[in-house]
Design a protein around this motif. Sequence first.
Motif, PDB file in Angstrom:
ATOM      1  N   ILE A  22       0.834  -1.199   0.000  1.00  0.00           N
ATOM      2  CA  ILE A  22       0.000   0.000   0.000  1.00  0.00           C
ATOM      3  C   ILE A  22       0.874   1.256   0.000  1.00  0.00           C
ATOM      4  CG2 ILE A  22      -1.689   1.313   1.342  1.00  0.00           C
ATOM      5  CD1 ILE A  22      -2.781  -1.502   2.244  1.00  0.00           C
ATOM      6  N   ALA A  23       1.926   1.262   0.809  1.00  0.00           N
ATOM      7  CA  ALA A  23       2.832   2.420   0.868  1.00  0.00           C
ATOM      8  C   ALA A  23       3.527   2.641  -0.471  1.00  0.00           C
ATOM      9  CB  ALA A  23       3.858   2.234   1.979  1.00  0.00           C
ATOM     10  N   LEU A  24       3.956   1.569  -1.101  1.00  0.00           N
ATOM     11  CA  LEU A  24       4.616   1.695  -2.401  1.00  0.00           C
ATOM     12  C   LEU A  24       3.642   2.239  -3.447  1.00  0.00           C
ATOM     13  CD1 LEU A  24       7.090   1.288  -4.194  1.00  0.00           C
ATOM     14  CD2 LEU A  24       6.339  -1.077  -4.543  1.00  0.00           C
ATOM     15  N   TYR A  25       2.428   1.723  -3.454  1.00  0.00           N
ATOM     16  CA  TYR A  25       1.415   2.211  -4.379  1.00  0.00           C
ATOM     17  C   TYR A  25       1.156   3.706  -4.160  1.00  0.00           C
ATOM     18  CZ  TYR A  25      -3.270   3.195  -6.143  1.00  0.00           C
ATOM     19  OH  TYR A  25      -4.347   3.768  -6.767  1.00  0.00           O
ATOM     20  N   ASN A  26       0.986   4.102  -2.914  1.00  0.00           N
ATOM     21  CA  ASN A  26       0.714   5.509  -2.611  1.00  0.00           C
ATOM     22  C   ASN A  26       1.877   6.414  -3.011  1.00  0.00           C
ATOM     23  OD1 ASN A  26      -1.911   5.160  -1.634  1.00  0.00           O
ATOM     24  ND2 ASN A  26      -1.182   4.710   0.423  1.00  0.00           N
ATOM     25  N   LYS A  27       3.090   5.884  -2.971  1.00  0.00           N
ATOM     26  CA  LYS A  27       4.274   6.656  -3.359  1.00  0.00           C
ATOM     27  C   LYS A  27       4.328   6.862  -4.872  1.00  0.00           C
ATOM     28  CE  LYS A  27       9.310   6.586  -3.197  1.00  0.00           C
ATOM     29  NZ  LYS A  27      10.492   5.850  -2.752  1.00  0.00           N
ATOM     30  N   VAL A  28       4.073   5.798  -5.639  1.00  0.00           N
ATOM     31  CA  VAL A  28       4.237   5.906  -7.101  1.00  0.00           C
ATOM     32  C   VAL A  28       2.980   6.406  -7.813  1.00  0.00           C
ATOM     33  CG1 VAL A  28       6.041   4.149  -7.175  1.00  0.00           C
ATOM     34  CG2 VAL A  28       3.684   3.492  -7.643  1.00  0.00           C
ATOM     35  N   LYS A  29       1.827   6.293  -7.187  1.00  0.00           N
ATOM     36  CA  LYS A  29       0.577   6.668  -7.860  1.00  0.00           C
ATOM     37  C   LYS A  29       0.612   8.072  -8.458  1.00  0.00           C
ATOM     38  CE  LYS A  29      -4.384   7.202  -7.257  1.00  0.00           C
ATOM     39  NZ  LYS A  29      -5.532   7.090  -6.358  1.00  0.00           N
ATOM     40  N   PRO A  30       0.976   9.121  -7.697  1.00  0.00           N
ATOM     41  CA  PRO A  30       0.972  10.455  -8.316  1.00  0.00           C
ATOM     42  C   PRO A  30       1.980  10.581  -9.453  1.00  0.00           C
ATOM     43  CG  PRO A  30       1.784  10.563  -6.051  1.00  0.00           C
ATOM     44  CD  PRO A  30       1.310   9.172  -6.289  1.00  0.00           C
ATOM     45  N   LEU A  31       3.086   9.876  -9.356  1.00  0.00           N
ATOM     46  CA  LEU A  31       4.095   9.908 -10.421  1.00  0.00           C
ATOM     47  C   LEU A  31       3.563   9.243 -11.688  1.00  0.00           C
ATOM     48  CD1 LEU A  31       7.180   8.905  -8.243  1.00  0.00           C
ATOM     49  CD2 LEU A  31       6.529  11.218  -8.978  1.00  0.00           C
ATOM     50  N   VAL A  32       2.892   8.119 -11.509  1.00  0.00           N
ATOM     51  CA  VAL A  32       2.346   7.393 -12.657  1.00  0.00           C
ATOM     52  C   VAL A  32       1.220   8.192 -13.302  1.00  0.00           C
ATOM     53  CG1 VAL A  32       1.166   5.294 -13.403  1.00  0.00           C
ATOM     54  CG2 VAL A  32       3.027   5.143 -11.735  1.00  0.00           C
ATOM     55  N   LEU A  33       0.325   8.728 -12.501  1.00  0.00           N
ATOM     56  CA  LEU A  33      -0.790   9.503 -13.051  1.00  0.00           C
ATOM     57  C   LEU A  33      -0.313  10.747 -13.794  1.00  0.00           C
ATOM     58  CD1 LEU A  33      -3.397   9.198 -10.167  1.00  0.00           C
ATOM     59  CD2 LEU A  33      -3.508   8.137 -12.436  1.00  0.00           C
ATOM     60  N   ALA A  34       0.862  11.243 -13.462  1.00  0.00           N
ATOM     61  CA  ALA A  34       1.428  12.411 -14.140  1.00  0.00           C
ATOM     62  C   ALA A  34       2.111  12.059 -15.459  1.00  0.00           C
ATOM     63  CB  ALA A  34       2.422  13.118 -13.220  1.00  0.00           C
ATOM     64  N   GLU A  35       2.303  10.772 -15.717  1.00  0.00           N
ATOM     65  CA  GLU A  35       2.958  10.349 -16.956  1.00  0.00           C
ATOM     66  C   GLU A  35       2.047  10.599 -18.158  1.00  0.00           C
ATOM     67  OE1 GLU A  35       4.658   6.365 -16.933  1.00  0.00           O
ATOM     68  OE2 GLU A  35       4.746   6.477 -14.738  1.00  0.00           O
ATOM     69  N   LEU A  65       2.634   2.891 -22.468  1.00  0.00           N
ATOM     70  CA  LEU A  65       2.876   1.836 -21.488  1.00  0.00           C
ATOM     71  C   LEU A  65       4.355   1.454 -21.467  1.00  0.00           C
ATOM     72  CD1 LEU A  65       1.960  -0.275 -19.444  1.00  0.00           C
ATOM     73  CD2 LEU A  65       1.313  -1.747 -21.370  1.00  0.00           C
ATOM     74  N   THR A  66       4.957   1.343 -22.623  1.00  0.00           N
ATOM     75  CA  THR A  66       6.375   0.998 -22.707  1.00  0.00           C
ATOM     76  C   THR A  66       7.229   2.057 -22.014  1.00  0.00           C
ATOM     77  OG1 THR A  66       6.043  -0.239 -24.746  1.00  0.00           O
ATOM     78  CG2 THR A  66       8.282   0.517 -24.297  1.00  0.00           C
ATOM     79  N   LEU A  67       6.926   3.332 -22.245  1.00  0.00           N
ATOM     80  CA  LEU A  67       7.660   4.410 -21.578  1.00  0.00           C
ATOM     81  C   LEU A  67       7.471   4.347 -20.063  1.00  0.00           C
ATOM     82  CD1 LEU A  67       7.039   7.385 -24.030  1.00  0.00           C
ATOM     83  CD2 LEU A  67       9.197   6.156 -23.630  1.00  0.00           C
ATOM     84  N   HIS A  68       6.262   4.033 -19.626  1.00  0.00           N
ATOM     85  CA  HIS A  68       5.971   3.888 -18.198  1.00  0.00           C
ATOM     86  C   HIS A  68       6.865   2.817 -17.575  1.00  0.00           C
ATOM     87  CE1 HIS A  68       3.865   2.824 -14.517  1.00  0.00           C
ATOM     88  NE2 HIS A  68       3.611   1.634 -15.010  1.00  0.00           N
ATOM     89  N   GLU A  69       6.971   1.698 -18.233  1.00  0.00           N
ATOM     90  CA  GLU A  69       7.771   0.591 -17.703  1.00  0.00           C
ATOM     91  C   GLU A  69       9.253   0.939 -17.610  1.00  0.00           C
ATOM     92  OE1 GLU A  69       6.586  -2.335 -20.552  1.00  0.00           O
ATOM     93  OE2 GLU A  69       4.796  -2.894 -19.418  1.00  0.00           O
ATOM     94  N   GLN A  70       9.692   1.948 -18.343  1.00  0.00           N
ATOM     95  CA  GLN A  70      11.103   2.343 -18.359  1.00  0.00           C
ATOM     96  C   GLN A  70      11.424   3.498 -17.408  1.00  0.00           C
ATOM     97  OE1 GLN A  70      11.742   3.156 -22.518  1.00  0.00           O
ATOM     98  NE2 GLN A  70      11.603   1.008 -23.086  1.00  0.00           N
ATOM     99  N   THR A  71      10.411   4.027 -16.712  1.00  0.00           N
ATOM    100  CA  THR A  71      10.664   5.154 -15.809  1.00  0.00           C
ATOM    101  C   THR A  71      11.472   4.694 -14.596  1.00  0.00           C
ATOM    102  OG1 THR A  71       8.603   4.816 -14.589  1.00  0.00           O
ATOM    103  CG2 THR A  71       8.543   6.373 -16.471  1.00  0.00           C
ATOM    104  N   LEU A  72      12.229   5.615 -14.049  1.00  0.00           N
ATOM    105  CA  LEU A  72      13.045   5.316 -12.880  1.00  0.00           C
ATOM    106  C   LEU A  72      12.176   4.903 -11.695  1.00  0.00           C
ATOM    107  CD1 LEU A  72      15.783   5.182 -11.504  1.00  0.00           C
ATOM    108  CD2 LEU A  72      15.579   7.626 -11.021  1.00  0.00           C
ATOM    109  N   HIS A  73      11.045   5.599 -11.483  1.00  0.00           N
ATOM    110  CA  HIS A  73      10.206   5.261 -10.326  1.00  0.00           C
ATOM    111  C   HIS A  73       9.624   3.858 -10.436  1.00  0.00           C
ATOM    112  CE1 HIS A  73       7.506   7.659 -12.986  1.00  0.00           C
ATOM    113  NE2 HIS A  73       6.633   6.710 -12.703  1.00  0.00           N
ATOM    114  N   MET A  74       9.337   3.394 -11.646  1.00  0.00           N
ATOM    115  CA  MET A  74       8.805   2.032 -11.767  1.00  0.00           C
ATOM    116  C   MET A  74       9.906   0.988 -11.638  1.00  0.00           C
ATOM    117  SD  MET A  74       5.666   2.331 -11.623  1.00  0.00           S
ATOM    118  CE  MET A  74       5.455   0.567 -11.602  1.00  0.00           C
ATOM    119  N   LYS A  75      11.077   1.281 -12.149  1.00  0.00           N
ATOM    120  CA  LYS A  75      12.200   0.346 -11.965  1.00  0.00           C
ATOM    121  C   LYS A  75      12.537   0.197 -10.486  1.00  0.00           C
ATOM    122  CE  LYS A  75      14.252   0.846 -16.519  1.00  0.00           C
ATOM    123  NZ  LYS A  75      15.439   1.188 -17.289  1.00  0.00           N
TER     124      LYS A  75
END
Length: 97
Positions: A22-35, A65-75
Amino acid sequence: MNSEMKLVIFIEVQAGQAEQQIALYNKVKPLVLAEAGCLQYEMRRVTGSDVHFVLIELWTSQDALTLHEQTLHMKEADALSLSFRVGPAKVIQLSRL
């Protein structure tokens, strides 16, 4: 032709590790939604389970989606999730009827 990419991702965490997910999701969610190209990024807990989650993603295209998978926050998130998940998430791609 609609090129949207909809994913349903099944996640299982180790017993007692739900808060880590849950903490990890809450951390990356705003970053992902901004992509660029992200239309939906929403995680839910499976009713009655302390260890199962479902993540729903909607992207404008495979390229987004491919660009999303390559972001630093997702790695970084993928690497961290190894410490509390039972195994790799199961990703299912949906297509329109």
